[in-house]
Write an enzyme that holds these catalytic residues in place. Structure first.
Site, PDB file in Angstrom:
ATOM      1  CB  CYS A 277      -1.085  -0.031   1.065  1.00  0.00           C
ATOM      2  SG  CYS A 277      -0.481  -0.256   2.714  1.00  0.00           S
TER       3      CYS A 277
ATOM      4  NE  ARG B 172      18.759   0.383  -3.635  1.00  0.00           N
ATOM      5  CZ  ARG B 172      20.077   0.506  -3.379  1.00  0.00           C
ATOM      6  NH1 ARG B 172      20.694  -0.399  -2.651  1.00  0.00           N
ATOM      7  NH2 ARG B 172      20.750   1.529  -3.862  1.00  0.00           N
ATOM      8  CB  SER B 173      12.720  -0.197   3.155  1.00  0.00           C
ATOM      9  OG  SER B 173      11.555   0.358   2.597  1.00  0.00           O
TER      10      SER B 173
ATOM     11  CG  ASP C  44      21.084   1.336   0.309  1.00  0.00           C
ATOM     12  OD1 ASP C  44      22.175   1.786  -0.079  1.00  0.00           O
ATOM     13  OD2 ASP C  44      20.910   0.140   0.593  1.00  0.00           O
TER      14      ASP C  44
END
Lengths: 341, 341
Positions: free
Chosen positions: A152, A187-188, A210
């Protein structure tokens, strides 16, 4: 000081989904034999004030859409898994979300997969991720009855980019970011990497930054590949960051550090700037540089979460062979039905 | 200096599985129409010398068992996912393993789930983990044809504890650690947490220690619960660590830090000490304190990995309705068949 740009609040963008979601909820309630409202259950097992306020927002948003919301507080984290199992099994629960972090380590990834795929409104199940990275739109590609939902937060940012007209609707769907360059700071696996992949899959050149290094996500020259490729550009240095920002049409920040501020001088005049971190990653003077600035994204994320829930209910009904006439195409018909109810 | 205790090498323990695995491989080759050997594919996408040497061991062990092994080096980490998909689809590949870390972040957890469940010899798929934590032994509990495998490192340590007679076979299966107290230093999702859960599910009182805090895993007084419960004991301090070690029959270390050494003075005289970290977590003087000391576990892990692969092949055959008469119960019969081949 008069600025050329505008600040756009997530709440304004979220509103554009109201009509669609409210109509859909009415249809579902009308078509359900018991006329019960859809129920979203949120699990809170931390004492993070950010999670608390996010839970409150979720509740308010649910109510405004005619959706039931129940916050389940779990005092002992180690009982959370059992509580999720209970909700997985309970036919009265349509959607489940967890306010992370719970353990703050890989056990959280384990918990993400404990939520039944059919109720995973956040779209964190591995099946949804894998489909997203590979541009697979359906859980059942042969029959195309069950849509694969998107995680989401990345989905919310895509919807924000559409609202901001960064997506150009003159281009064919799937290529609507062609020609655009974006920088994503994060950049999770939850937001940054899926977001970079989604944008690159839609035709953009995306620089993914990141703490360690900078990568380039692209479909190649002339969009020659059908999905994004990734290229390492090198360590994350100020020089390289400055260089990639030079021509960036969009800068998206998600740095989870309280005092981090993106250097305003790196922003191209008239760029679109979006921050999805809980912390304000842009200085106030971003307004003097950006054409459009979105300081937070949470409210759109909640709308997307509820939109996902409605899709999951459709999927479940499709799996049971129930047609709810509630697809986007069927929206007008659905609204007619809801008026009769 | 003469010590009362003994050092037991993983290689000696691994040997006890040789006969079972070799016989099983022969049966499989004999029952396969093309008589091809089972094939394990290892993916190496890092330059970690530890991974290199682990890969070499895997190869040597495979060869000694009559199993084919192929190391696939992936120079660009970003292509690893595609290479795994290729192996997932390839009927000639029976087992797949990845030498971690690849990205060293949550993307590695994503990759773990990309490996097809049917070929996941390391047992890292969420389905296997969830079944393990909940003591579910079969993928198909109704028909019981497909065994749920266990993650190979925790499984290896359980097998080592059986070999060391920490498991008491006079007790009923499932309660064979009743009365035993263990300390596990590591709470990773790959080894420490599953190991603590498996041991507690088998009746032990397990103190699980990570960098932040200490937890107690137990099935309650008189093993009143059917699965383990977890209790937070507080921060990880020297005092608390010393206290829980006082009566510990078993101390298992997996601290991924080169210079970390477990304080020998905390070890109870005659305790069993096992180290699964790549680094030697015990000082040499552990030999003067421990009754049995196992300095490393890697070789048993590889045997378990290959044992898992054979179970996965059985599962695949069971799913196809092929009986390979290769269950542990059918071992003697299987050996007879292999002699005819």
């Amino acid at each position: 000081m008069s600025f050329a740009g505008r600040t756009i609040l997530a709440s304004s963008i979220a509103k554009t989904f109201n009509e669609e979601i409210i109509a859909k909820v009415k249809t579902l309630v009308a078509s359900n034999p018991t006329h019960r409202k859809p129920l979203l259950v949120g699990f809170l097992a931390n004492e993070d004030p950010a999670a608390e306020s996010y839970a409150k927002w979720t509740q308010t948003t649910c109510e405004s859409y005619g959706i039931d919301y129940e916050l389940r507080r779990v005092a002992n984290k180690d009982y959370l898994e059992e509580s999720i199992f209970d909700a997985n099994r309970d036919d009265a629960v349509d959607g489940i979300m967890i306010y992370f972090p719970v353990f703050g380590n890989a056990q959280d990834q384990y918990l993400q997969q404990v939520v039944a795929k059919e109720k995973d409104v956040e779209g964190l199940n591995h099946v949804y991720y894998q489909n997203m990275y590979h541009n697979v739109r359906y859980l059942d590609p042969a029959t195309k009855l069950q849509k694969s939902i998107l995680p989401c937060t990345p989905l919310a940012i895509i919807k924000i980019l559409e609202y901001l007209k960064v997506y150009n609707t003159l281009l064919p769907q799937g290529n609507r970011l062609y020609g655009k360059t974006a920088v994503v700071l994060n950049r999770s696996e939850i937001v940054g990497r899926p977001l970079a992949a989604l944008m690159a899959n839609d035709g953009a050149t995306v620089y993914s930054v990141d703490i360690n290094n900078i990568q380039k996500f692209t479909r190649g020259q002339g969009l020659k590949f059908s999905k994004h490729q990734v290229q390492d550009l090198g360590d994350n240095t100020s020089e390289l960051l400055k260089e990639i920002c030079q021509d960036a049409d969009v800068i998206i920040t998600g740095v989870p550090v309280a005092n981090y501020k993106f250097p305003t001088e790196y922003i191209k005049e008239g760029a679109v700037c979006i921050n999805f971190s809980f912390h304000k990653n842009f200085n106030d003077d971003v307004k003097g540089k950006a054409s459009l600035y979105v300081p937070s994204t949470g409210k759109v994320t909640i709308s997307m979460l509820l939109r996902n829930m409605l899709r999951l209910i459709d999927n479940t009904n499709a799996a049971k062979g129930i047609t709810s006439s509630s697809s986007v195409e069927g929206k007008v018909a659905a609204m007619d039905i809801s008026k009769q109810a």
